[in-house]
Write an enzyme that holds these catalytic residues in place. Structure first.
Site, PDB file in Angstrom:
ATOM      1  N   SER A   1       0.873  -1.172   0.000  1.00 62.24           N
ATOM      2  CA  SER A   1       0.000   0.000   0.000  1.00 62.24           C
ATOM      3  C   SER A   1       0.914   1.225   0.000  1.00 62.24           C
ATOM      4  CB  SER A   1      -0.945  -0.033   1.211  1.00 62.24           C
ATOM      5  OG  SER A   1      -1.887   1.012   1.149  1.00 62.24           O
TER       6      SER A   1
ATOM      7  N   HIS B   1      -2.822  -1.374  -3.154  1.00 60.82           N
ATOM      8  CA  HIS B   1      -4.080  -0.705  -2.849  1.00 60.82           C
ATOM      9  C   HIS B   1      -4.191   0.572  -3.692  1.00 60.82           C
ATOM     10  CE1 HIS B   1      -3.934  -2.583   1.451  1.00 60.82           C
ATOM     11  NE2 HIS B   1      -4.304  -3.457   0.528  1.00 60.82           N
TER      12      HIS B   1
ATOM     13  N   ASP C   1      -3.553  -5.132   6.322  1.00 61.80           N
ATOM     14  CA  ASP C   1      -3.949  -6.046   5.256  1.00 61.80           C
ATOM     15  C   ASP C   1      -2.783  -6.977   4.914  1.00 61.80           C
ATOM     16  OD1 ASP C   1      -5.611  -7.138   3.296  1.00 61.80           O
ATOM     17  OD2 ASP C   1      -4.855  -5.778   1.759  1.00 61.80           O
TER      18      ASP C   1
END
Length: 229
Positions: A21, A48, A143
């Site tokens: 991310s 992401h 995540d």
């Protein structure tokens, strides 16, 4: 220069997935260029991001400037091939089914995230077991941690970017906290580890670390796959 004879041997791994991310793009810019053209394992890159330019994937174009391997956008129903880097589309969950067939889902976000690294990792653990490698790079929140536990439990390997080298250490720290990381390395060494594991006979069994007894999933959840099924 002729390829080393080891390079012609079949790799023990069928797929490796790199997830990230915030700060992940910079990490990928260090990992991908160090992989050689003979790298025998399909790679999946999940970052992401949201769709900004429909019909034109700027991330694919950008990474193609750095990678000796071909970079393509992941497409539903297509099967992964060795030596190719597949980039997850923005704002779609990406999963792998049996035989390496890619699936895309527009189902709801998982903990406000789509695409979800946890969903991708869980699909790899289910269908590839010990033949998969999970790589968690720079990113905020957590995540990938649950999915990494699934990968490790299935016999796969987990590599994590050293939080000291990240822009955002949330995802790496959460994965490290599960106790399931085989290696914690800076980006350039992650590339070296991928090459060694995928291309040197016996390396995967020599360097794999068993999950300690206190290994745990940081968030109470049986599975995040329910969100897309």
């Amino acid at each position: 220069m002729a390829a080393h004879p080891w390079f012609s041997l079949k790799s023990p791994f069928a797929v490796a997935a790199l997830v990230a991310s915030a700060g992940g793009l910079e990490a990928l810019e260090q990992v991908l260029p160090r992989l050689n053209q003979d790298f025998p394992v399909p790679l999946i890159v999940l970052l992401h991001r949201r769709e900004r330019s429909p019909g034109s994937d700027l991330l694919v174009r950008h990474l193609s400037r750095f990678s000796p391997l071909p970079i393509v956008r992941a497409k539903a129903a297509e099967r992964i091939r060795r030596g190719v880097v597949y980039v997850a589309p923005p704002d779609r969950h990406l999963l792998l089914a049996s035989g390496g067939r890619m699936l895309l889902s527009s189902a709801g976000s998982v903990r406000q995230i789509r695409p979800s690294a946890d969903i991708l990792f869980e699909s790899l653990a289910e269908h590839f077991g010990p033949a998969c490698i999970a790589v968690v790079l720079s990113g905020s929140l957590h995540d990938g941690a649950i999915g990494a536990v699934k990968i490790k439990a299935s016999g796969g390997m987990v590599l994590v970017q050293d939080p000291a080298t990240t822009f955002s250490g949330g995802m790496p720290n959460a994965t490290i906290a599960t106790g399931c990381a085989d290696f914690v390395l800076p980006p350039r060494r992650i590339a070296d580890a991928l090459i060694t594991l995928a291309m040197v006979p016996g390396a995967s069994s020599l360097f794999s670390a068993p999950a300690p007894g206190w290994a745990r999933v940081p968030i109470a959840a049986e599975s995040v796959r329910d969100a897309v099924e």
